[in-house]
Design a protein around this motif. Structure first.
Motif, PDB file in Angstrom:
ATOM      1  N   LEU A  99      50.229  29.667  40.839  1.00  0.00           N
ATOM      2  CA  LEU A  99      50.705  31.056  40.868  1.00  0.00           C
ATOM      3  C   LEU A  99      50.061  31.841  42.006  1.00  0.00           C
ATOM      4  N   LEU A 100      48.777  31.614  42.230  1.00  0.00           N
ATOM      5  CA  LEU A 100      48.088  32.295  43.325  1.00  0.00           C
ATOM      6  C   LEU A 100      48.611  31.832  44.680  1.00  0.00           C
ATOM      7  N   ASN A 101      48.899  30.545  44.801  1.00  0.00           N
ATOM      8  CA  ASN A 101      49.478  30.030  46.047  1.00  0.00           C
ATOM      9  C   ASN A 101      50.850  30.635  46.294  1.00  0.00           C
ATOM     10  N   GLU A 102      51.675  30.735  45.244  1.00  0.00           N
ATOM     11  CA  GLU A 102      53.003  31.355  45.371  1.00  0.00           C
ATOM     12  C   GLU A 102      52.908  32.796  45.839  1.00  0.00           C
ATOM     13  N   ALA A 103      51.883  33.497  45.359  1.00  0.00           N
ATOM     14  CA  ALA A 103      51.692  34.907  45.702  1.00  0.00           C
ATOM     15  C   ALA A 103      50.945  35.090  47.017  1.00  0.00           C
ATOM     16  N   HIS A 104      50.622  33.970  47.693  1.00  0.00           N
ATOM     17  CA  HIS A 104      49.846  34.018  48.938  1.00  0.00           C
ATOM     18  C   HIS A 104      48.581  34.850  48.732  1.00  0.00           C
ATOM     19  N   ALA A 105      47.902  34.580  47.627  1.00  0.00           N
ATOM     20  CA  ALA A 105      46.749  35.370  47.214  1.00  0.00           C
ATOM     21  C   ALA A 105      45.491  34.999  47.974  1.00  0.00           C
ATOM     22  N   LEU A 106      44.686  35.989  48.207  1.00  0.00           N
ATOM     23  CA  LEU A 106      43.363  35.826  48.800  1.00  0.00           C
ATOM     24  C   LEU A 106      42.339  35.743  47.671  1.00  0.00           C
ATOM     25  N   ASP A 107      41.101  35.460  48.030  1.00  0.00           N
ATOM     26  CA  ASP A 107      40.045  35.441  47.024  1.00  0.00           C
ATOM     27  C   ASP A 107      39.940  36.792  46.319  1.00  0.00           C
ATOM     28  N   SER A 108      40.172  37.867  47.042  1.00  0.00           N
ATOM     29  CA  SER A 108      40.095  39.196  46.424  1.00  0.00           C
ATOM     30  C   SER A 108      41.129  39.354  45.313  1.00  0.00           C
ATOM     31  N   THR A 109      42.288  38.718  45.479  1.00  0.00           N
ATOM     32  CA  THR A 109      43.312  38.751  44.437  1.00  0.00           C
ATOM     33  C   THR A 109      42.811  38.035  43.191  1.00  0.00           C
ATOM     34  N   LEU A 110      42.148  36.898  43.394  1.00  0.00           N
ATOM     35  CA  LEU A 110      41.593  36.159  42.263  1.00  0.00           C
ATOM     36  C   LEU A 110      40.576  37.018  41.515  1.00  0.00           C
ATOM     37  N   PHE A 111      39.741  37.745  42.242  1.00  0.00           N
ATOM     38  CA  PHE A 111      38.773  38.617  41.582  1.00  0.00           C
ATOM     39  C   PHE A 111      39.476  39.745  40.819  1.00  0.00           C
ATOM     40  N   ASP A 112      40.573  40.270  41.382  1.00  0.00           N
ATOM     41  CA  ASP A 112      41.351  41.288  40.672  1.00  0.00           C
ATOM     42  C   ASP A 112      41.981  40.716  39.395  1.00  0.00           C
ATOM     43  N   VAL A 113      42.417  39.454  39.450  1.00  0.00           N
ATOM     44  CA  VAL A 113      42.975  38.794  38.265  1.00  0.00           C
ATOM     45  C   VAL A 113      41.891  38.649  37.197  1.00  0.00           C
ATOM     46  N   ILE A 114      40.675  38.308  37.603  1.00  0.00           N
ATOM     47  CA  ILE A 114      39.572  38.179  36.646  1.00  0.00           C
ATOM     48  C   ILE A 114      39.318  39.505  35.938  1.00  0.00           C
ATOM     49  N   VAL A 115      39.234  40.575  36.709  1.00  0.00           N
ATOM     50  CA  VAL A 115      38.988  41.891  36.122  1.00  0.00           C
ATOM     51  C   VAL A 115      40.137  42.276  35.183  1.00  0.00           C
ATOM     52  N   ALA A 116      41.369  42.037  35.606  1.00  0.00           N
ATOM     53  CA  ALA A 116      42.530  42.375  34.782  1.00  0.00           C
ATOM     54  C   ALA A 116      42.587  41.526  33.515  1.00  0.00           C
ATOM     55  N   ALA A 117      42.294  40.231  33.630  1.00  0.00           N
ATOM     56  CA  ALA A 117      42.312  39.348  32.457  1.00  0.00           C
ATOM     57  C   ALA A 117      41.266  39.796  31.442  1.00  0.00           C
ATOM     58  N   ASP A 118      40.128  40.219  31.923  1.00  0.00           N
ATOM     59  CA  ASP A 118      39.085  40.724  31.034  1.00  0.00           C
ATOM     60  C   ASP A 118      39.542  42.018  30.368  1.00  0.00           C
ATOM     61  N   PHE A 119      40.072  42.945  31.146  1.00  0.00           N
ATOM     62  CA  PHE A 119      40.536  44.230  30.623  1.00  0.00           C
ATOM     63  C   PHE A 119      41.669  44.050  29.614  1.00  0.00           C
ATOM     64  N   LEU A 120      42.596  43.128  29.921  1.00  0.00           N
ATOM     65  CA  LEU A 120      43.760  42.915  29.057  1.00  0.00           C
ATOM     66  C   LEU A 120      43.472  41.966  27.894  1.00  0.00           C
ATOM     67  N   ASN A 121      42.281  41.396  27.879  1.00  0.00           N
ATOM     68  CA  ASN A 121      41.871  40.490  26.804  1.00  0.00           C
ATOM     69  C   ASN A 121      42.762  39.240  26.748  1.00  0.00           C
ATOM     70  N   ILE A 122      42.872  38.574  27.899  1.00  0.00           N
ATOM     71  CA  ILE A 122      43.629  37.319  27.994  1.00  0.00           C
ATOM     72  C   ILE A 122      42.603  36.220  28.269  1.00  0.00           C
ATOM     73  N   ASP A 123      42.067  35.646  27.201  1.00  0.00           N
ATOM     74  CA  ASP A 123      40.968  34.687  27.322  1.00  0.00           C
ATOM     75  C   ASP A 123      41.312  33.470  28.166  1.00  0.00           C
ATOM     76  N   SER A 124      42.490  32.897  27.972  1.00  0.00           N
ATOM     77  CA  SER A 124      42.841  31.677  28.711  1.00  0.00           C
ATOM     78  C   SER A 124      42.916  31.948  30.212  1.00  0.00           C
ATOM     79  N   LEU A 125      43.431  33.103  30.594  1.00  0.00           N
ATOM     80  CA  LEU A 125      43.502  33.467  32.012  1.00  0.00           C
ATOM     81  C   LEU A 125      42.105  33.763  32.563  1.00  0.00           C
TER      82      LEU A 125
END
Length: 161
Positions: A99-125
């Protein structure tokens, strides 16, 4: 007693409105908490422009910390996970990388996903995204390589003291 909506509307920090299916919203812990609160009668479609919503609309879940780009990745993640309950931890990491490759994501995007997954309470993500970061760190052979990979500047001598 009001019935659960078939779709949940989510407004991202940059004003994009998402219609999230009930199946996907089950993957997001925060939406479950929000749906259990007294939010008034649910309106499945807003009158007027569906890409914009009033920030005070009680039928729209505002996500002040998450951009549309990041939430789009999260929705794709949740759709795939909801459809494939048998996916294991290793496959989750591969799925996220895809999914990150499809979105042409940078490392900063991955860090944003981590913060969002924590905030949204999505443990698997959260587990899959932090594993990707750990793997990237482990692939580096020195502190300098980690600094270079994640664009971490060298501290000034004054900061060290």
């Amino acid at each position: 007693m009001s019935q659960s909506p078939q779709k949940l509307q989510v407004l991202t920090s940059d004003g994009k409105l998402f219609d999230v299916s009930a199946e996907v919203s089950k993957e997001i812990g925060l939406t479950q908490s929000w749906l259990q609160q007294d939010t008034g009668d649910y309106i499945s479609h807003l009158a007027g422009d569906e890409d914009c919503a009033e920030p005070d609309d009680p039928n729209v879940l505002p996500l002040d910390r998450i951009s549309a780009h990041i939430f789009g990745i999260i929705v794709k993640w949740c759709e795939i996970v909801a459809a494939n309950r048998h996916v294991d931890y290793t496959e989750n990491c591969e799925l996220l990388q895809h999914l990150l490759n499809e979105a042409h994501a940078l490392d900063s995007t991955l860090f944003d996903v981590i913060v969002a997954a924590d905030f949204l309470n999505i443990d698997s993500l959260l587990q899959a995204s932090t594993k990707l970061v750990a793997d990237a760190i482990n692939a580096c052979n020195s502190v300098e390589a980690i600094r270079e990979r994640f664009n971490i500047p060298m501290p000034d001598e004054a900061e060290i003291e």
